[in-house]
Design a protein around this motif. Structure first.
Motif, PDB file in Angstrom:
ATOM      1  N   LEU A   1       0.784  -1.261  -0.054  1.00 43.34           N
ATOM      2  CA  LEU A   1      -0.051  -0.032  -0.091  1.00 43.34           C
ATOM      3  C   LEU A   1       0.874   1.189   0.088  1.00 43.34           C
ATOM      4  CD1 LEU A   1      -2.515  -0.777   2.627  1.00 43.34           C
ATOM      5  CD2 LEU A   1      -2.918  -1.422   0.344  1.00 43.34           C
ATOM      6  N   ASP A   2       0.368   2.093  -0.578  1.00 47.78           N
ATOM      7  CA  ASP A   2       1.238   3.601  -0.764  1.00 47.78           C
ATOM      8  C   ASP A   2       0.772   4.074   0.831  1.00 47.78           C
ATOM      9  OD1 ASP A   2      -0.641   6.025  -0.788  1.00 47.78           O
ATOM     10  OD2 ASP A   2      -1.560   4.344  -2.183  1.00 47.78           O
ATOM     11  N   PRO A   3       1.871   4.916   1.349  1.00 46.00           N
ATOM     12  CA  PRO A   3       1.673   5.364   2.656  1.00 46.00           C
ATOM     13  C   PRO A   3       0.452   6.177   2.969  1.00 46.00           C
ATOM     14  CG  PRO A   3       3.811   5.855   1.895  1.00 46.00           C
ATOM     15  CD  PRO A   3       3.063   5.117   0.707  1.00 46.00           C
ATOM     16  N   VAL A   4      -0.235   6.965   1.981  1.00 44.34           N
ATOM     17  CA  VAL A   4      -1.368   7.641   2.135  1.00 44.34           C
ATOM     18  C   VAL A   4      -2.706   6.646   2.378  1.00 44.34           C
ATOM     19  CG1 VAL A   4      -2.882   9.150   1.376  1.00 44.34           C
ATOM     20  CG2 VAL A   4      -0.345   9.703   1.072  1.00 44.34           C
ATOM     21  N   THR A   5      -2.640   5.706   1.457  1.00 38.14           N
ATOM     22  CA  THR A   5      -3.696   4.592   1.690  1.00 38.14           C
ATOM     23  C   THR A   5      -3.653   3.899   2.963  1.00 38.14           C
ATOM     24  OG1 THR A   5      -3.968   4.652  -0.709  1.00 38.14           O
ATOM     25  CG2 THR A   5      -4.809   2.767   0.313  1.00 38.14           C
ATOM     26  N   ASP A   6      -2.378   3.500   3.519  1.00 41.57           N
ATOM     27  CA  ASP A   6      -2.018   2.633   4.571  1.00 41.57           C
ATOM     28  C   ASP A   6      -2.487   3.395   5.682  1.00 41.57           C
ATOM     29  OD1 ASP A   6      -1.214   0.657   6.131  1.00 41.57           O
ATOM     30  OD2 ASP A   6       0.789   0.695   5.720  1.00 41.57           O
ATOM     31  N   ARG A   7      -2.205   4.837   5.764  1.00 43.38           N
ATOM     32  CA  ARG A   7      -2.929   5.437   6.776  1.00 43.38           C
ATOM     33  C   ARG A   7      -4.318   5.580   7.031  1.00 43.38           C
ATOM     34  NH1 ARG A   7       1.535   9.025   5.698  1.00 43.38           N
ATOM     35  NH2 ARG A   7       0.072  10.535   4.576  1.00 43.38           N
ATOM     36  N   GLN A   8      -4.992   5.807   5.751  1.00 40.07           N
ATOM     37  CA  GLN A   8      -6.321   6.109   5.847  1.00 40.07           C
ATOM     38  C   GLN A   8      -6.987   4.749   5.872  1.00 40.07           C
ATOM     39  OE1 GLN A   8      -6.812   8.051   2.025  1.00 40.07           O
ATOM     40  NE2 GLN A   8      -6.444  10.012   2.954  1.00 40.07           N
ATOM     41  N   VAL A   9      -6.676   3.880   5.668  1.00 44.84           N
ATOM     42  CA  VAL A   9      -7.540   2.546   5.607  1.00 44.84           C
ATOM     43  C   VAL A   9      -6.786   1.187   6.184  1.00 44.84           C
ATOM     44  CG1 VAL A   9      -8.641   3.191   3.263  1.00 44.84           C
ATOM     45  CG2 VAL A   9      -6.918   1.444   3.121  1.00 44.84           C
ATOM     46  N   GLY A  10      -5.646   1.206   6.600  1.00 42.79           N
ATOM     47  CA  GLY A  10      -5.109   0.133   6.957  1.00 42.79           C
ATOM     48  C   GLY A  10      -5.616  -0.407   8.145  1.00 42.79           C
ATOM     49  N   GLY A  11      -5.459  -1.531   8.398  1.00 46.93           N
ATOM     50  CA  GLY A  11      -6.222  -2.276   9.541  1.00 46.93           C
ATOM     51  C   GLY A  11      -6.890  -3.667   9.447  1.00 46.93           C
ATOM     52  N   ILE A  12      -7.743  -3.742  10.233  1.00 49.70           N
ATOM     53  CA  ILE A  12      -8.516  -5.061  10.328  1.00 49.70           C
ATOM     54  C   ILE A  12     -10.032  -4.735   9.983  1.00 49.70           C
ATOM     55  CG2 ILE A  12      -9.512  -7.020  11.648  1.00 49.70           C
ATOM     56  CD1 ILE A  12      -6.827  -6.987  13.122  1.00 49.70           C
ATOM     57  N   PHE A  13     -10.740  -5.418   9.095  1.00 55.93           N
ATOM     58  CA  PHE A  13     -11.987  -5.448   8.762  1.00 55.93           C
ATOM     59  C   PHE A  13     -12.828  -6.509   9.138  1.00 55.93           C
ATOM     60  CE2 PHE A  13      -9.704  -2.582   5.919  1.00 55.93           C
ATOM     61  CZ  PHE A  13     -10.514  -1.480   5.567  1.00 55.93           C
ATOM     62  N   SER A  14     -13.819  -6.375   9.606  1.00 53.18           N
ATOM     63  CA  SER A  14     -14.783  -7.861  10.111  1.00 53.18           C
ATOM     64  C   SER A  14     -16.105  -7.204  10.466  1.00 53.18           C
ATOM     65  CB  SER A  14     -14.118  -8.478  11.297  1.00 53.18           C
ATOM     66  OG  SER A  14     -14.935  -9.523  11.705  1.00 53.18           O
ATOM     67  N   ASN A  15     -16.971  -7.851  10.352  1.00 52.00           N
ATOM     68  CA  ASN A  15     -18.557  -7.645  10.956  1.00 52.00           C
ATOM     69  C   ASN A  15     -18.694  -8.020  12.347  1.00 52.00           C
ATOM     70  OD1 ASN A  15     -19.161  -5.960   8.543  1.00 52.00           O
ATOM     71  ND2 ASN A  15     -19.915  -7.852   7.289  1.00 52.00           N
ATOM     72  N   THR A  16     -17.697  -8.979  12.729  1.00 51.66           N
ATOM     73  CA  THR A  16     -17.751  -9.378  14.075  1.00 51.66           C
ATOM     74  C   THR A  16     -16.399  -9.440  14.761  1.00 51.66           C
ATOM     75  OG1 THR A  16     -17.621 -11.712  13.161  1.00 51.66           O
ATOM     76  CG2 THR A  16     -19.883 -10.928  14.074  1.00 51.66           C
ATOM     77  N   CYS A  17     -16.147  -8.141  14.919  1.00 52.49           N
ATOM     78  CA  CYS A  17     -14.300  -7.892  15.154  1.00 52.49           C
ATOM     79  C   CYS A  17     -13.932  -8.877  16.331  1.00 52.49           C
ATOM     80  CB  CYS A  17     -14.276  -6.387  15.435  1.00 52.49           C
ATOM     81  SG  CYS A  17     -14.779  -5.320  14.031  1.00 52.49           S
ATOM     82  N   SER A  18     -14.834  -9.061  17.448  1.00 56.36           N
ATOM     83  CA  SER A  18     -14.398 -10.011  18.456  1.00 56.36           C
ATOM     84  C   SER A  18     -14.350 -11.351  18.305  1.00 56.36           C
ATOM     85  CB  SER A  18     -15.444  -9.408  19.664  1.00 56.36           C
ATOM     86  OG  SER A  18     -16.741  -9.977  19.338  1.00 56.36           O
TER      87      SER A  18
END
Length: 264
Positions: free
Chosen positions: A26-43
């Protein structure tokens, strides 16, 4: 200093070899804006989730992961592609069974990633993943730029900026406020949440003494409408109520304290 033509050619060839590797993330800007974990049941890590950051794009379910490499991100909507309201970016990668792609959108309800790509690449996940839309697990990522952070996404220290709270808190503490970690609410703290006690709605906050949370911690209740603070302080095995809680709230505070500090 002169560089031999062969030296320049070799340097250019070497740069060409490494250029794709430098872009395979990912380019650094995209990483800062959207990076992380996606889930509809995060726990629940057993449910469908996406890990997206740096050079990582993993789509997982029940301990099985489809890992994509050679990532390419684009913050411009593809020409001729169907319009996606709130378009943020696309991320493409190559998994062992074929290409995978995420379309990221952002609106007032959160930051979302739609899964697309080769059915063969996503087949190890079992139930179809193509077309599934997952929400980001970080409240700060879900918030649109420029919008205020909701109180339930903040910790108890945020109450010090609420109108009426600082004065009510100082009055409730009395001499207890001479201890720094209690007065500042700057110690480790879970997110605020709304509870009901004695027929009144309160914001429940918790905090503890840095590096000594097990023996020095507290919970407090903030009645924003009534501008009142009640709480329970736990220090070295002794518990003290503060803020003159009504009888029904006095009975509820030990239970709320146990929920916050004895389940950890």
């Amino acid at each position: 200093m002169r560089i031999h033509p062969l030296g320049r050619a070799a340097a250019a060839a070497l740069a060409a070899c490494f250029a794709p590797l430098a872009m395979a993330a990912l380019d650094p800007v995209t990483d800062r804006q959207v990076g992380g974990i996606f889930s509809n049941t995060c726990s629940d890590p057993g449910q469908l989730r996406i890990r997206l950051y740096g050079d990582t794009l993993d789509i997982e379910r029940a301990g099985v992961a489809v890992k994509a490499s050679t990532l390419r991100s684009n913050r411009k909507a593809p020409t001729g592609a169907p319009a996606h309201p709130g378009f943020a970016a696309t991320v493409r990668g190559q998994a062992p069974g074929g290409p995978v792609e995420l379309t990221l959108t952002h609106d007032a309800t959160g930051l979302f990633a739609r899964i697309d790509g080769s059915a063969a690449a996503l087949a190890p996940l079992g139930a179809p993943a193509v077309g599934q839309v997952l929400r980001h697990c970080d409240p700060n990522r879900n918030r649109l730029p420029g919008t205020p952070i909701p109180l339930e996404a903040q910790t108890v220290g945020a109450l010090l900026k609420r109108p009426g709270f600082p004065a009510a808190y100082r009055a409730a503490l009395g001499p207890l406020g001479r201890e720094g970690w209690i007065a500042s609410l700057a110690g480790p703290s879970p997110p605020l949440r709304l509870v009901e006690a004695g027929g009144t709605r309160y914001w429940l906050g918790a905090s503890c003494k840095p590096h000594d949370c097990g023996d020095n911690n507290m919970v407090l209740l903030w009645d924003e409408a009534g501008r009142k603070v009640h709480g329970l302080l736990h220090r070295s095995g002794r518990q003290t109520l503060f803020g003159q809680p009504p009888p029904a709230v006095s009975r509820e505070l030990p239970r709320l304290w146990a929920e916050e500090w004895r389940r950890r």
